[in-house]
Design an enzyme around this catalytic site. Structure first.
Site, PDB file in Angstrom:
ATOM      1  N   SER A   1      90.444  60.294  90.593  1.00 25.26           N
ATOM      2  CA  SER A   1      89.425  59.717  89.716  1.00 25.26           C
ATOM      3  C   SER A   1      90.028  59.193  88.410  1.00 25.26           C
ATOM      4  O   SER A   1      90.900  58.345  88.431  1.00 25.26           O
ATOM      5  CB  SER A   1      88.329  60.745  89.461  1.00 25.26           C
ATOM      6  OG  SER A   1      87.261  60.161  88.786  1.00 25.26           O
ATOM      7  N   HIS A   2      89.626  59.765  87.303  1.00 20.09           N
ATOM      8  CA  HIS A   2      90.058  59.283  85.990  1.00 20.09           C
ATOM      9  C   HIS A   2      91.302  59.998  85.494  1.00 20.09           C
ATOM     10  O   HIS A   2      91.763  59.706  84.392  1.00 20.09           O
ATOM     11  CB  HIS A   2      88.916  59.502  85.016  1.00 20.09           C
ATOM     12  CG  HIS A   2      88.440  60.919  85.069  1.00 20.09           C
ATOM     13  ND1 HIS A   2      87.554  61.351  86.031  1.00 20.09           N
ATOM     14  CD2 HIS A   2      88.776  62.000  84.356  1.00 20.09           C
ATOM     15  CE1 HIS A   2      87.347  62.644  85.871  1.00 20.09           C
ATOM     16  NE2 HIS A   2      88.079  63.063  84.863  1.00 20.09           N
TER      17      HIS A   2
ATOM     18  N   ASP B   1      85.964  53.713  85.954  1.00 18.02           N
ATOM     19  CA  ASP B   1      87.088  54.653  85.885  1.00 18.02           C
ATOM     20  C   ASP B   1      88.114  54.393  86.988  1.00 18.02           C
ATOM     21  O   ASP B   1      88.048  53.383  87.694  1.00 18.02           O
ATOM     22  CB  ASP B   1      86.573  56.096  85.931  1.00 18.02           C
ATOM     23  CG  ASP B   1      86.132  56.516  87.321  1.00 18.02           C
ATOM     24  OD1 ASP B   1      85.682  55.639  88.082  1.00 18.02           O
ATOM     25  OD2 ASP B   1      86.250  57.708  87.661  1.00 18.02           O
TER      26      ASP B   1
ATOM     27  N   ASP C   1      88.713  55.368  90.034  1.00 11.59           N
ATOM     28  CA  ASP C   1      88.275  55.051  91.398  1.00 11.59           C
ATOM     29  C   ASP C   1      86.951  54.298  91.410  1.00 11.59           C
ATOM     30  O   ASP C   1      86.320  54.151  92.467  1.00 11.59           O
ATOM     31  CB  ASP C   1      88.205  56.317  92.247  1.00 11.59           C
ATOM     32  CG  ASP C   1      87.259  57.352  91.677  1.00 11.59           C
ATOM     33  OD1 ASP C   1      87.006  57.325  90.459  1.00 11.59           O
ATOM     34  OD2 ASP C   1      86.755  58.188  92.448  1.00 11.59           O
TER      35      ASP C   1
ATOM     36  N   ASP D   1      83.943  54.918  90.389  1.00 13.39           N
ATOM     37  CA  ASP D   1      82.620  55.509  90.609  1.00 13.39           C
ATOM     38  C   ASP D   1      81.895  55.805  89.303  1.00 13.39           C
ATOM     39  O   ASP D   1      80.683  55.976  89.291  1.00 13.39           O
ATOM     40  CB  ASP D   1      82.688  56.745  91.523  1.00 13.39           C
ATOM     41  CG  ASP D   1      83.568  57.853  90.970  1.00 13.39           C
ATOM     42  OD1 ASP D   1      84.259  57.624  89.952  1.00 13.39           O
ATOM     43  OD2 ASP D   1      83.569  58.943  91.570  1.00 13.39           O
ATOM     44  N   ARG D   2      82.627  55.856  88.200  1.00 13.06           N
ATOM     45  CA  ARG D   2      81.965  56.086  86.918  1.00 13.06           C
ATOM     46  C   ARG D   2      81.726  54.768  86.194  1.00 13.06           C
ATOM     47  O   ARG D   2      82.425  53.786  86.440  1.00 13.06           O
ATOM     48  CB  ARG D   2      82.822  56.961  86.014  1.00 13.06           C
ATOM     49  CG  ARG D   2      82.983  58.354  86.526  1.00 13.06           C
ATOM     50  CD  ARG D   2      83.687  59.215  85.495  1.00 13.06           C
ATOM     51  NE  ARG D   2      83.849  60.562  86.042  1.00 13.06           N
ATOM     52  CZ  ARG D   2      84.172  61.618  85.329  1.00 13.06           C
ATOM     53  NH1 ARG D   2      84.390  61.487  84.035  1.00 13.06           N
ATOM     54  NH2 ARG D   2      84.286  62.799  85.893  1.00 13.06           N
TER      55      ARG D   2
ATOM     56  N   LYS E   1      78.666  58.303  93.396  1.00  8.77           N
ATOM     57  CA  LYS E   1      78.255  57.531  92.237  1.00  8.77           C
ATOM     58  C   LYS E   1      78.963  56.202  92.297  1.00  8.77           C
ATOM     59  O   LYS E   1      79.962  56.044  93.000  1.00  8.77           O
ATOM     60  CB  LYS E   1      78.523  58.280  90.946  1.00  8.77           C
ATOM     61  CG  LYS E   1      79.936  58.777  90.776  1.00  8.77           C
ATOM     62  CD  LYS E   1      79.990  59.718  89.590  1.00  8.77           C
ATOM     63  CE  LYS E   1      81.331  60.390  89.484  1.00  8.77           C
ATOM     64  NZ  LYS E   1      81.241  61.835  89.675  1.00  8.77           N
TER      65      LYS E   1
HETATM   66  C1  G1P Z   1      83.546  66.279  86.066  1.00 10.84           C
HETATM   67  C2  G1P Z   1      82.176  65.952  85.528  1.00 10.84           C
HETATM   68  C3  G1P Z   1      81.162  66.003  86.647  1.00 10.84           C
HETATM   69  C4  G1P Z   1      81.597  65.074  87.769  1.00 10.84           C
HETATM   70  C5  G1P Z   1      83.020  65.400  88.204  1.00 10.84           C
HETATM   71  C6  G1P Z   1      83.548  64.405  89.213  1.00 10.84           C
HETATM   72  O1  G1P Z   1      83.556  67.566  86.621  1.00 10.84           O
HETATM   73  O2  G1P Z   1      81.799  66.830  84.487  1.00 10.84           O
HETATM   74  O3  G1P Z   1      79.905  65.627  86.150  1.00 10.84           O
HETATM   75  O4  G1P Z   1      80.742  65.179  88.870  1.00 10.84           O
HETATM   76  O5  G1P Z   1      83.885  65.376  87.077  1.00 10.84           O
HETATM   77  O6  G1P Z   1      83.581  63.115  88.708  1.00 10.84           O
HETATM   78  P1  G1P Z   1      84.071  68.852  85.832  1.00 10.84           P
HETATM   79  O7  G1P Z   1      85.472  68.561  85.375  1.00 10.84           O
HETATM   80  O8  G1P Z   1      83.155  69.030  84.653  1.00 10.84           O
HETATM   81  O9  G1P Z   1      83.955  69.970  86.832  1.00 10.84           O
HETATM   82 ZN    ZN Z   2      85.893  58.687  89.423  1.00 12.53          ZN
END
Ligand code: G1P
Ligand code: ZN
Length: 543
Positions: free
Chosen positions: A113-114, A277, A279, A281-282, A376
């Site tokens: 992801s990010h 982000d 990937d 999705d954000r 998402k």
């Molecule tokens: C974080 C975000 C959560 C999201 C997840 C995946 O998780 O807070 O809302 O679903 O990334 O993108 P966390 O690191 O808080 O467990």
């Molecule tokens: Zn992501």
């Protein structure tokens, strides 16, 4: 023999978190580390003959190597066909869309992801099931259990697949189809949004700045916004996915996307800014001189969904994660539809979407989505906003201010304390949990506490119960402080403190979040002893 069985020793650290297995690249690069996880997955899944698998990732360092390994192992597992994005590239929402469009049995998403990318950065892998969404916990737990005991991996010794060339190849009897990374996703967007209206909006001079942050959203945003909808060339910036994201931290919030914020607050700011982000999705949406909070974004989309063709019939319901502000609840109430409060993490929305209980869902962490996929979806959210601007003739800021006027304003902030030693973080949470029963009915530093608990969720569809999803302290005026530990970090523990206060008077000008939320910040400190236990004077990030 083209399919080999190789002896191996199991790994014991492959428990998938809320978003799959995430580790440093250096961990993934150990001999048979990736193979061990993929074999555990394949051992848990039923026979694959006749089935199709989707594979793609966000293009970060190690993506291509991992794709080739997975293709060889998928051939050994006996899949009939694997669909892989060109260059190994598929955004997370695109994987979900492709699984659903092709009726695949599942898909493998390669992304952290990010999280930072590159040889010293992070890598990740997760499995999505046939509905297009992340595998449920019983599947991920079974993978973890298997990963600790397997002694053999099965893999084809076939040649590398030419990932950049569209078309079909055979790999030990399995068909590998390299598909256009964007086409299926773009097709889906055409069914949801009024592309003609958006084209007219751009033709009339509407200016957008979409910052793809050198991550996988770039090709999608460029093809759809510039290629199809007529946004001027250059509207999408940082549009080429780079293995290390060019050093950017592709986690769109005002802190990481500071360049975008700079442009949106400049004298010649475009009408709308957006970012996605690693990937894709954000999403983050920004108006001219105006930052939109993700919680408000979900509420605005819900309030005006009927203006968008894909949602013209109205919404079955909405869902938000527990720490997300209650703005969506207020909109849902006025629309006469249910609002579900789920634990953090996208997987909890899947059952609600599959059962048609909700149409839109979102999280405070810049994640918004709908029943069109089971992830998402960053670009989807941006297109939704542009469609709303086109259909309503209102600016981004006006749409949010209207929400506040109608429902009051949920002043909101999240404070993150990163890289805390795990034992310290556990002590902090244990201390909080131990104090919960004594808090309701007391007043702490002027804050009258109505409720304090550890959030538990019973899934309304399958009845499964998830305990210990975060400590919530709710005041008599509805203000909230929520504490939870991140499930996605890769270094120590991250404490997240979520602060929310509802202000009925939308015209008040003293609502700068950090100032307006100060009493709640003080309450959080009194209850959790954050400074003493973490040794940190300030959060590492405030959004
Ligand atoms: C974080 C975000 C959560 C999201 C997840 C995946 O998780 O807070 O809302 O679903 O990334 O993108 P966390 O690191 O808080 O467990
Ligand atoms: Zn992501």
């Amino acid at each position: 023999m083209p399919i080999q069985t190789l002896p191996t020793s199991p790994f014991h650290d492959q428990r998938p978190g809320t978003s799959g297995l995430r580790k440093k690249v250096t961990v993934f690069a150990q001999k048979h580390y990736l193979e061990n996880f993929v074999q555990a997955l394949f051992d848990v899944l039923p026979d694959a003959s006749g089935l199709t698998l989707v594979v793609g990732g966000d293009g970060r360092y190690y993506n291509r190597v991992a794709v080739q390994t997975i293709l060889r192992m998928a051939a050994a597992k006996g899949y009939a066909r694997v669909l892989v994005g060109q260059g190994g590239i598929l955004s997370t929402p695109a994987v979900s869309a492709v699984i659903r469009a092709y009726g695949a049995s599942g898909g493998i998403v390669l992304s952290a992801s990010h999280n930072p990318g590159g040889p010293d950065g992070d890598f990740g892998i997760k499995y999505n099931i046939g509905n297009g969404g992340p595998a449920p916990e019983k599947v991920t737990e079974a993978i973890f259990a298997r990963s600790k005991e397997l002694h053999e991996i099965r893999i084809s010794d076939g040649a590398d697949i030419a990932l950049d060339v569209l078309g079909d190849t055979l790999l030990d009897g399995m068909q590998v189809s390299v598909i256009d990374s964007v086409a299926t996703y773009a097709e889906l967007m055409r069914t949801l949004f009024d592309f003609d209206a958006i084209r007219k909006l751009f033709a009339s001079g509407f200016r957008l700045r979409y910052d793809a942050m050198n991550a996988v959203g770039g090709p999608y945003a460029k093809a759809i916004l510039e290629g199809e909808l007529g946004a001027p060339a250059g509207s999408v910036v940082n549009a080429v996915p780079l293995e290390d994201f060019g050093g950017l931290h592709p986690d769109p919030n005002p802190v990481n996307a500071e360049d975008l914020i700079g442009h949106m607050f400049a004298p010649d700011a475009p009408d709308m800014g957006a970012a996605s982000d690693g990937d894709a999705d954000r999403n983050m949406v920004v108006g001219r001189n105006f930052v939109v909070s993700p919680s408000d974004s979900l509420a605005v989309l819900a309030a005006h969904a009927k203006l968008v063709p894909g949602y013209a019939k109205g919404l079955a319901g909405v869902a938000r994660s527990m720490p997300t502000s209650t703005a969506a609840d207020r909109v849902a109430k006025s629309l006469g539809i249910p609002c579900f409060e789920t634990p953090t993490g996208w997987k909890f929305f899947g059952n609600l979407l599959d059962a048609d209980k909700v149409t839109l869902c979102g999280e405070e962490s810049y994640g918004t989505g709908s029943n069109h996929v089971r992830e998402k979806d960053g670009l989807w959210a941006v297109l939704f906003w542009i469609n709303l601007v086109a259909a309503s003739g209102k600016t981004v800021e006006a749409l949010v201010r209207e929400l506040w006027t109608e429902h009051g304003r949920c002043v909101y902030s999240r404070h993150d304390y990163e890289a805390i030693p795990t034992d310290k973080a556990d002590t902090l949470m244990a201390g909080l949990r131990a104090s919960l029963s004594s808090l309701p009915g007391t007043t702490v530093g002027g804050c009258a506490i109505a409720l304090a608990d550890d959030f538990a969720y019973t899934d309304p569809v399958d009845g499964s119960v998830s305990q210990k999803q975060g400590v919530r302290v709710i005041l008599t005026d509805g203000s909230r402080v929520v504490f939870r530990l991140s499930g996605t970090g890769t270094e120590g523990a991250t404490l997240r403190v979520y602060l929310e206060r509802h202000e009925p008077d939308a015209s008040r000008h003293d609502m700068e979040a950090q100032t307006a939320l100060k009493p709640l910040v003080d309450l959080a400190e009194t209850l959790a002893h954050i400074r003493a236990l973490t040794g940190m004077e300030q959060p590492s990030v405030m959004t």
